[in-house]
Design an enzyme around this catalytic site. Structure first.
Site, short mmCIF file in Angstrom:
data_model
loop_
_atom_site.label_atom_id
_atom_site.label_comp_id
_atom_site.label_asym_id
_atom_site.label_seq_id
_atom_site.Cartn_x
_atom_site.Cartn_y
_atom_site.Cartn_z
N VAL A 11 -71.42 -80.74 -3.57
CA VAL A 11 -72.53 -80.03 -4.22
C VAL A 11 -73.81 -80.11 -3.37
O VAL A 11 -74.46 -79.10 -3.14
CB VAL A 11 -72.79 -80.62 -5.63
CG1 VAL A 11 -74.08 -80.08 -6.22
CG2 VAL A 11 -71.63 -80.26 -6.55
N LYS A 35 -71.47 -89.86 7.57
CA LYS A 35 -71.54 -88.45 7.15
C LYS A 35 -72.76 -87.77 7.77
O LYS A 35 -72.67 -86.66 8.30
CB LYS A 35 -71.66 -88.41 5.61
CG LYS A 35 -71.34 -87.09 4.99
CD LYS A 35 -71.35 -87.18 3.48
CE LYS A 35 -69.97 -87.23 2.88
NZ LYS A 35 -69.95 -87.09 1.42
N GLU A 149 -74.93 -77.94 -12.02
CA GLU A 149 -74.34 -77.04 -11.02
C GLU A 149 -72.96 -76.58 -11.49
O GLU A 149 -72.18 -77.38 -12.01
CB GLU A 149 -74.25 -77.79 -9.69
CG GLU A 149 -73.67 -76.97 -8.56
CD GLU A 149 -74.36 -75.62 -8.38
OE1 GLU A 149 -75.60 -75.59 -8.22
OE2 GLU A 149 -73.67 -74.59 -8.41
N PHE A 150 -72.67 -75.30 -11.25
CA PHE A 150 -71.39 -74.74 -11.72
C PHE A 150 -70.51 -74.25 -10.58
O PHE A 150 -69.51 -73.58 -10.83
CB PHE A 150 -71.65 -73.60 -12.72
CG PHE A 150 -72.35 -74.08 -13.96
CD1 PHE A 150 -71.63 -74.68 -14.99
CD2 PHE A 150 -73.73 -73.97 -14.09
CE1 PHE A 150 -72.28 -75.15 -16.14
CE2 PHE A 150 -74.38 -74.44 -15.23
CZ PHE A 150 -73.65 -75.03 -16.26
N LEU A 151 -70.88 -74.58 -9.33
CA LEU A 151 -70.06 -74.08 -8.21
C LEU A 151 -68.65 -74.66 -8.28
O LEU A 151 -68.42 -75.71 -8.88
CB LEU A 151 -70.71 -74.40 -6.86
CG LEU A 151 -70.93 -75.85 -6.44
CD1 LEU A 151 -69.67 -76.55 -6.00
CD2 LEU A 151 -71.96 -75.91 -5.33
N LYS A 202 -73.20 -78.55 -19.48
CA LYS A 202 -72.28 -78.75 -18.35
C LYS A 202 -70.96 -79.39 -18.84
O LYS A 202 -69.87 -78.96 -18.47
CB LYS A 202 -72.96 -79.62 -17.28
CG LYS A 202 -72.07 -80.00 -16.12
CD LYS A 202 -71.66 -78.81 -15.28
CE LYS A 202 -70.60 -79.21 -14.27
NZ LYS A 202 -70.07 -78.12 -13.47
N ASN A 206 -67.10 -77.64 -18.85
CA ASN A 206 -65.92 -78.19 -18.17
C ASN A 206 -64.82 -78.57 -19.17
O ASN A 206 -63.64 -78.37 -18.91
CB ASN A 206 -66.30 -79.38 -17.30
CG ASN A 206 -66.82 -78.89 -15.94
OD1 ASN A 206 -66.88 -77.69 -15.70
ND2 ASN A 206 -67.17 -79.81 -15.07
N PHE A 247 -58.77 -68.85 -16.03
CA PHE A 247 -58.27 -70.14 -16.52
C PHE A 247 -57.09 -69.99 -17.49
O PHE A 247 -56.92 -70.78 -18.41
CB PHE A 247 -59.41 -70.98 -17.14
CG PHE A 247 -60.27 -71.59 -16.06
CD1 PHE A 247 -60.17 -72.92 -15.74
CD2 PHE A 247 -61.13 -70.81 -15.31
CE1 PHE A 247 -60.92 -73.48 -14.72
CE2 PHE A 247 -61.89 -71.34 -14.29
CZ PHE A 247 -61.79 -72.68 -13.99
N CYS A 258 -64.01 -83.19 -10.91
CA CYS A 258 -64.89 -82.88 -12.04
C CYS A 258 -64.21 -82.90 -13.40
O CYS A 258 -64.59 -83.71 -14.26
CB CYS A 258 -65.55 -81.52 -11.81
SG CYS A 258 -66.70 -81.55 -10.43
N1 LIG Z 1 -67.50 -80.98 -6.61
C1 LIG Z 1 -67.74 -80.00 -7.48
O1 LIG Z 1 -67.04 -78.95 -7.50
C2 LIG Z 1 -68.86 -80.11 -8.45
C3 LIG Z 1 -69.29 -78.99 -9.15
C4 LIG Z 1 -70.34 -79.10 -10.05
C5 LIG Z 1 -70.93 -80.34 -10.27
N2 LIG Z 1 -70.46 -81.43 -9.59
C6 LIG Z 1 -71.14 -82.70 -9.83
O2 LIG Z 1 -72.02 -82.94 -8.74
C7 LIG Z 1 -72.09 -84.34 -8.44
C8 LIG Z 1 -71.71 -84.58 -7.00
O3 LIG Z 1 -70.36 -84.18 -6.82
P1 LIG Z 1 -69.72 -84.04 -5.37
O4 LIG Z 1 -68.36 -83.48 -5.59
O5 LIG Z 1 -70.67 -83.33 -4.48
O6 LIG Z 1 -69.63 -85.57 -4.96
P2 LIG Z 1 -69.36 -86.21 -3.51
O7 LIG Z 1 -68.73 -87.51 -3.75
O8 LIG Z 1 -68.68 -85.19 -2.64
O9 LIG Z 1 -70.82 -86.43 -2.91
C9 LIG Z 1 -71.73 -87.36 -3.39
C10 LIG Z 1 -72.57 -87.83 -2.22
O10 LIG Z 1 -73.61 -88.65 -2.70
C11 LIG Z 1 -73.84 -89.68 -1.74
N3 LIG Z 1 -74.61 -90.76 -2.38
C12 LIG Z 1 -74.18 -91.71 -3.26
N4 LIG Z 1 -75.20 -92.49 -3.63
C13 LIG Z 1 -76.29 -92.03 -2.99
C14 LIG Z 1 -77.66 -92.42 -2.98
N5 LIG Z 1 -78.10 -93.43 -3.75
N6 LIG Z 1 -78.50 -91.75 -2.19
C15 LIG Z 1 -78.08 -90.72 -1.42
N7 LIG Z 1 -76.80 -90.29 -1.39
C16 LIG Z 1 -75.92 -90.95 -2.17
C17 LIG Z 1 -72.45 -90.06 -1.29
O11 LIG Z 1 -72.47 -90.75 -0.07
C18 LIG Z 1 -71.80 -88.67 -1.20
O12 LIG Z 1 -71.95 -88.11 0.10
C19 LIG Z 1 -71.17 -85.02 -9.45
O13 LIG Z 1 -71.92 -85.41 -10.55
C20 LIG Z 1 -70.22 -83.91 -9.85
O14 LIG Z 1 -69.69 -84.10 -11.14
C21 LIG Z 1 -69.46 -81.35 -8.69
#
Ligand SMILES: NC(=O)c1ccc[n+]([C@@H]2O[C@H](COP(=O)([O-])OP(=O)(O)OC[C@H]3O[C@@H](n4cnc5c(N)ncnc54)[C@H](O)[C@@H]3O)[C@@H](O)[C@H]2O)c1
Length: 430
Positions: A11, A35, A149-151, A202, A206, A247, A258
């Site tokens: 995200v 990263k 976020e809804f991506l 949100k 889901n 879906f 998620c």
């Molecule tokens: N992946 C999806 O499709 C999606 C879609 C909508 C919403 N979300 C939500 O978005 C959020 C993130 O999901 P994601 O899939 O991107 O997760 P992810 O695990 O891919 O990324 C999270 C990132 O946050 C970093 N991080 C952790 N603690 C941190 C801190 N204190 N400071 C800075 N960086 C930090 C991690 O190192 C990691 O790179 C979650 O809550 C998820 O539910 C995800």
């Protein structure tokens, strides 16, 4: 606008890159130094269609930078978008340690009024929680907004740039103005509400989508019993606009980073407020069944799985992503192993580190001398696989297509017994 994005995962990185593409000056902050080093070197830490191009274009134009240092990103930012992980804790509730840590760092580094926009999927009450944490560290004015976020992974860049809606949850008109400016160049419905409603939206989305998949899987299982074709049923259902086409794809159930954790969190929220949540519990139970049923059907065909080689195509939780979090494929693989099978896996992008399973570099290698092949992820290259060559490669003649990808007649012509979900089986010689 100057924007900081905290958390550079699926995200955060997509949001950061797309916000830069809109002309904002973005700095992405992540605690994962490896990263950030990769991103600085132009290497994408995740696979997501079109992402590399957007990141590189904006890095070249100087609109996106990467750092581990909050003091380089937060001061001066008008918006600090938080996209850190919110995994499940052992009891199914949300582990808030990343959100809390990010909030503390943001608080320590605020230099002027900023809007903290929660993009992470977070429990109801998080805007207030984050406000309290930040307040412990700063005298500066700020507002916390819920901006879920809804991506979808696999189409994340498109989804972020052309969203179906943007939700802005806050009671602060000042913060709303800032958020309107942030998204001014994205044309879609903008829903302004309070933070609690945005946070609940949100989870409701889901859980609804997961329930819809569980429902069509229930229809699929019934279709097998009565001789109906779930795809015809889904087409008939989906053409009703009250139901919608999306879906309604039968398969091995929902997974990913998620849905499972968000459905668990939704349940926990109900529990905390004394609600039984019978519908959500049923959706979860159905999801377990959809997975185990794939292995049950293999076992029914092969007799015992002990010592039998099973080739599994796909480990990602869906096609076009390398994400294996709570993937149905992993449950299928583990259940096959538990029942004594030898498993080889191929996935075009996803890697997983289970030493008990050989992860190989081609689909034919996964299938070599296998008694059965399981299609666990809907990758395009599986849809067009050379079935005659596959038949020669395998020891057995069974395909369990958990994604209903293949042409059943072609599978039959190539000499396979072809099983799928909610659709007619094709049995060799019958
Ligand atoms: N992946 C999806 O499709 C999606 C879609 C909508 C919403 N979300 C939500 O978005 C959020 C993130 O999901 P994601 O899939 O991107 O997760 P992810 O695990 O891919 O990324 C999270 C990132 O946050 C970093 N991080 C952790 N603690 C941190 C801190 N204190 N400071 C800075 N960086 C930090 C991690 O190192 C990691 O790179 C979650 O809550 C998820 O539910 C995800």
């Amino acid at each position: 606008m100057k924007v900081a994005v905290v958390g550079t995962g699926y995200v955060g990185l997509v949001s950061g890159a797309c916000l830069a593409d809109l002309g904002h000056e973005v700095i992405c902050i992540d605690t994962d130094a490896e990263k950030i080093a990769k991103l600085e070197a132009g290497i994408m830490p995740i696979f997501e269609q079109g992402l590399e191009e957007v990141v590189k274009r904006n890095a070249k134009a100087g609109r996106i930078r990467f750092t581990t240092d909050f003091s380089l990103g937060v001061p001066g930012a008008e918006v600090v978008s938080v996209a850190v992980g919110t995994p499940s804790a052992d009891d199914g509730s949300v582990d808030m340690k990343y959100v809390d840590a990010a909030a503390a760092e943001i608080g320590k580094n605020l230099s002027a009024y900023a809007v903290i926009a929660n993009k992470s999927t977070v429990p109801v009450g998080t805007a207030e929680r984050v406000t309290n944490i930040i307040r412990q560290h700063t005298e500066q004015e700020f507002d916390v907004v819920s901006n879920p976020e809804f991506l979808r992974e696999g189409t994340a860049v498109f989804d972020f740039s052309k969203p179906t809606r943007i939700i802005i949850g806050t009671d602060s008109e000042r913060a709303r103005e800032v958020m309107r400016k942030l998204y001014a160049h994205i044309s879609c419905q903008k829903i302004e509400t309070d933070a609690v409603s945005a946070e609940l939206t949100k989870y409701a989305c889901n859980t609804f989508l997961a329930t819809k998949i569980s429902f069509i899987n229930e229809v699929a299982h019934l279709s097998e019993a009565v001789g109906a074709d779930v795809e015809a049923v889904a087409a008939g259902m989906g053409s009703d606009p009250r139901i919608g086409k999306e879906f309604l794809k039968a398969g091995p159930g929902w997974g990913g980073g998620c849905f499972p954790k968000d459905v668990r969190a939704f349940l926990k929220l109900g529990e905390a407020h004394g609600h039984a949540m019978p519908l959500t519990n049923a959706a979860m139970a159905m999801n377990k069944l959809a997975r185990s049923r794939i292995v049950d059907r293999l076992e029914r065909e092969l007799g015992s799985l002990t010592g039998k080689k099973i080739g599994v195509l796909g480990v990602a939780f869906k096609g076009n992503t390398d994400d294996t979090r709570e993937s149905p494929a992993l449950d299928i693989i583990n259940e096959c192993l538990r029942r004594g099978a030898v498993v080889a896996v191929y996935d075009p992008q996803a890697r997983f580190g289970d030493g008990a399973v050989a992860q190989v570099d081609s689909l034919f290698e996964a299938a070599r001398d296998a008694e059965a092949l399981v299609i666990a992820t809907e990758w395009e290259e599986f849809r067009t696989l050379d079935l005659d060559k596959m038949k020669q490669t395998m020891a057995g003649d069974l395909i369990m297509d958990a994604r209903n990808l293949l042409d059943a007649d072609a599978a039959e012509r190539s000499g396979f017994t072809y099983l799928r979900v909610g659709r007619k089986e094709k049995r060799k010689g019958i």
